[in-house]
Design an enzyme around this catalytic site. Structure first.
Site, short mmCIF file in Angstrom:
data_model
loop_
_atom_site.label_atom_id
_atom_site.label_comp_id
_atom_site.label_asym_id
_atom_site.label_seq_id
_atom_site.Cartn_x
_atom_site.Cartn_y
_atom_site.Cartn_z
N GLU A 25 0.83 -1.21 0.00
CA GLU A 25 0.00 0.00 0.00
C GLU A 25 0.86 1.26 0.00
O GLU A 25 2.08 1.19 0.23
CB GLU A 25 -0.94 0.00 1.20
CG GLU A 25 -0.21 0.08 2.54
CD GLU A 25 -1.05 0.73 3.62
OE1 GLU A 25 -1.50 1.88 3.41
OE2 GLU A 25 -1.24 0.11 4.68
N LYS A 86 -5.68 10.57 0.92
CA LYS A 86 -5.71 9.22 1.48
C LYS A 86 -6.96 8.54 0.92
O LYS A 86 -8.07 8.94 1.24
CB LYS A 86 -5.75 9.32 3.01
CG LYS A 86 -5.93 8.01 3.74
CD LYS A 86 -5.98 8.26 5.25
CE LYS A 86 -6.56 7.07 5.97
NZ LYS A 86 -6.75 7.31 7.41
N VAL A 106 -5.52 0.29 2.99
CA VAL A 106 -5.72 -1.16 2.86
C VAL A 106 -6.91 -1.44 1.95
O VAL A 106 -6.83 -2.24 1.01
CB VAL A 106 -5.91 -1.81 4.25
CG1 VAL A 106 -6.41 -3.25 4.12
CG2 VAL A 106 -4.61 -1.76 5.04
N ASP A 138 -16.95 5.23 14.05
CA ASP A 138 -15.73 5.22 13.25
C ASP A 138 -15.21 3.79 13.14
O ASP A 138 -14.50 3.29 14.02
CB ASP A 138 -14.67 6.15 13.86
CG ASP A 138 -13.45 6.29 12.97
OD1 ASP A 138 -13.32 5.53 11.99
OD2 ASP A 138 -12.62 7.17 13.24
N SER A 140 -13.28 1.40 10.29
CA SER A 140 -12.55 1.54 9.03
C SER A 140 -13.21 0.76 7.90
O SER A 140 -13.67 -0.38 8.08
CB SER A 140 -11.12 1.05 9.20
OG SER A 140 -10.44 1.10 7.96
N ALA A 141 -13.21 1.35 6.72
CA ALA A 141 -13.70 0.66 5.52
C ALA A 141 -12.83 -0.55 5.19
O ALA A 141 -13.23 -1.41 4.40
CB ALA A 141 -13.71 1.64 4.34
N ASP A 142 -11.64 -0.64 5.80
CA ASP A 142 -10.79 -1.82 5.58
C ASP A 142 -11.54 -3.12 5.93
O ASP A 142 -11.37 -4.15 5.26
CB ASP A 142 -9.53 -1.77 6.45
CG ASP A 142 -8.56 -0.65 6.06
OD1 ASP A 142 -8.78 0.00 5.02
OD2 ASP A 142 -7.60 -0.44 6.82
N LYS A 159 -4.27 -2.14 14.39
CA LYS A 159 -3.47 -1.20 15.18
C LYS A 159 -3.98 -1.13 16.62
O LYS A 159 -5.18 -1.08 16.86
CB LYS A 159 -3.49 0.18 14.54
CG LYS A 159 -2.83 0.18 13.18
CD LYS A 159 -2.65 1.59 12.67
CE LYS A 159 -2.39 1.55 11.20
NZ LYS A 159 -3.60 1.25 10.40
N1 PSU Z 1 -0.46 0.34 8.48
C1 PSU Z 1 0.56 1.08 8.97
N2 PSU Z 1 0.46 2.45 8.89
C2 PSU Z 1 -0.63 3.06 8.29
C3 PSU Z 1 -1.71 2.29 7.79
C4 PSU Z 1 -1.55 0.92 7.90
O1 PSU Z 1 1.54 0.53 9.50
O2 PSU Z 1 -0.65 4.29 8.21
C5 PSU Z 1 -2.92 2.93 7.12
C6 PSU Z 1 -3.54 1.92 6.18
O3 PSU Z 1 -3.55 2.49 4.90
C7 PSU Z 1 -4.94 1.67 6.69
C8 PSU Z 1 -5.26 3.03 7.25
O4 PSU Z 1 -5.81 1.26 5.68
O5 PSU Z 1 -4.03 3.34 7.94
C9 PSU Z 1 -6.51 2.99 8.10
O6 PSU Z 1 -7.10 4.26 8.10
P1 PSU Z 1 -8.61 4.45 8.67
O7 PSU Z 1 -8.54 4.05 10.11
O8 PSU Z 1 -8.90 5.96 8.50
O9 PSU Z 1 -9.52 3.60 7.85
MN MN Z 2 -12.08 5.93 10.24
#
Ligand code: PSU
Ligand code: MN
Length: 306
Positions: A25, A86, A106, A138, A140-142, A159
Site C-alpha cells: 500500500e 488518502k 488497505v 468510526d 474503518s472501511a478496511d 493497530k
Molecule cells: N499500516 C501502517 N500504517 C498506516 C496504515 C496501515 O503501519 O498508516 C494505514 C492503512 O492504509 C490503513 C489506514 O488502511 O491506515 C486505516 O485508516 P482508517 O482508520 O482511516 O480507515
Molecule cells: Mn475511520
C-alpha cells in the site's frame, strides 16, 4: 471502459512470466511514516518482497492511473509529495477521474490488487473499529473490504490504537477469516499478543494459499486477514504503550480530530510519545509482513489458478 492500470516494468515482467507478486500500500508511505524515513521504508519493503522470492507492486494513484508497482523515481515523487489524498473505497474512483494523486489505504489497495490479479498484499496493520466507535461510528472501511474483495492481507493484526475486541467482532460478523500466523493469539501491532484469541491458526504458507483458493472455489466473496505477530525482538510491551495510546486518543478528542485524520494523528502522536520507538517497531513488523506475504504468493503461484 477498462480500468486505467499502469504497470511498472518490474511488476509487468513478473506478471508476464507468471512469477508471484505482492501488493504493497502507499498510505503507509504518505500518511503513516514520517518524511524522509518513508521513502527508505518503502524501498526496504519492496526489497524484502524480492528477497523472499516475489515481485513487489506498490499501489498508488498518480498521473490519472492506478499504478501497479512504482519505479524508483515515482516512489520518490510519492514520498516527497505533500498534497496526496488518502484513498479508500469511497474516493478511489473520484480521485482517479479528476486526475489527482492519491495514496491507497488497505481497502483501496485491495481493490487495486484485485484489478491487477494480485492475490496477496502486505501492510503494517489494518484499520478497524476505533475506541468509542459505539458513539462515533468510526469503523474503518478496511473491514468491509476484507469482506468483499478476494485478497489475502498480511498485517500485524489491527493497530493497537483501536478497539480490538470490537474489531474482531465486526470481522466475525462480516465473515472474514482471521488467521493467527503460528500463534493462537490475535496480535496487537506493536505487541505480539492482544490478549484476545485468534479465531483461526495456520503454520505453513501453503495452508494460507489453499484456504484462499478454497474460498474462491466456494464462491465466498472477500479475502483473509493473516495476522502475523511483530518479531519478538522488535516488540513494545502493551503495558508500556497503553498510557501513551490513551493520551494520544484524549488529545485527538480534545482537538476534535475526526474521519480520515484520526489514524494518521494517533500514529504521529504515538511516535512522538515513544521518542521514535513506535516507528522502529512499525518498520520491523511491516518488513516481517512483506516477507510472509511473499511466501504465500509463491505458494499461490504454484497452485492451479482455478
Ligand atoms: N499500516 C501502517 N500504517 C498506516 C496504515 C496501515 O503501519 O498508516 C494505514 C492503512 O492504509 C490503513 C489506514 O488502511 O491506515 C486505516 O485508516 P482508517 O482508520 O482511516 O480507515
Ligand atoms: Mn475511520
Amino acid at each position: 471502459m477498462t480500468p486505467p492500470l499502469l504497470w511498472s516494468p518490474e511488476a509487468a515482467a513478473a506478471r508476464e512470466a507468471g512469477r508471484p507478486l505482492v501488493a504493497l500500500e502507499s498510505t503507509i508511505i504518505t500518511h503513516g511514516l514520517p518524511h524522509p524515513r518513508n521513502l527508505e521504508v518503502a524501498r526496504a519493503l519492496e526489497e524484502a518482497v524480492r528477497e523472499a522470492g516475489a515481485a513487489p507492486a506498490t499501489m498508488a494513484v498518480m498521473d490519472g492511473a492506478i499504478r501497479v508497482g512504482l519505479a524508483e523515481d515515482d516512489l520518490q515523487r510519492l514520498a516527497d509529495a505533500r498534497e496526496v489524498a488518502k484513498l479508500s473505497r469511497a474516493d478511489l474512483a473520484a480521485t482517479l477521474a479528476a486526475g489527482r494523486p492519491g495514496a491507497t489505504t488497505v481497502a483501496a489497495t485491495m481493490i487495486c490488487a484485485r484489478l491487477a490479479g494480485i492475490e496477496v498484499f502486505a501492510t503494517g496493520g489494518i484499520g478497524g473499529a476505533h475506541r468509542g466507535a459505539e458513539a462515533s461510528w468510526d469503523v474503518s472501511a478496511d473491514l468491509h473490504e476484507l469482506a468483499r474483495t478476494p485478497v489475502t492481507v498480511v498485517a500485524a493484526g489491527a493497530k493497537a490504537i483501536l478497539d480490538l475486541p470490537r474489531t474482531l467482532e465486526v470481522l466475525e460478523t462480516l465473515g472474514v477469516p482471521v488467521i493467527g500466523w503460528r500463534t493462537d493469539a490475535f496480535p496487537a501491532f506493536w505487541s505480539r499478543d492482544s490478549g484476545l484469541p485468534a479465531p483461526l491458526r495456520m503454520d505453513a504458507p501453503a495452508e494460507v494459499a489453499r484456504a484462499h483458493r478454497m474460498r474462491g472455489a466456494l464462491g465466498i466473496e472477500g479475502g483473509q486477514l493473516l495476522a502475523n505477530p511483530i518479531p519478538a525482538e522488535a516488540e513494545i510491551p502493551a503495558a508500556t504503550l497503553a498510557p501513551l495510546i490513551a493520551q494520544a486518543i484524549a488529545e485527538a478528542e480534545a482537538q476534535a480530530i475526526s474521519a480520515k485524520a484520526v489514524t494518521p494523528f494517533l500514529l504521529g502522536r504515538i511516535l512522538e510519545l515513544t521518542d521514535g520507538a513506535s516507528l522502529e517497531a512499525n518498520i520491523a513488523l511491516a518488513l516481517n509482513n512483506a516477507r510472509l506475504a511473499a511466501q504465500v504468493a509463491r505458494e499461490l503461484a504454484a497452485l492451479p489458478r482455478d
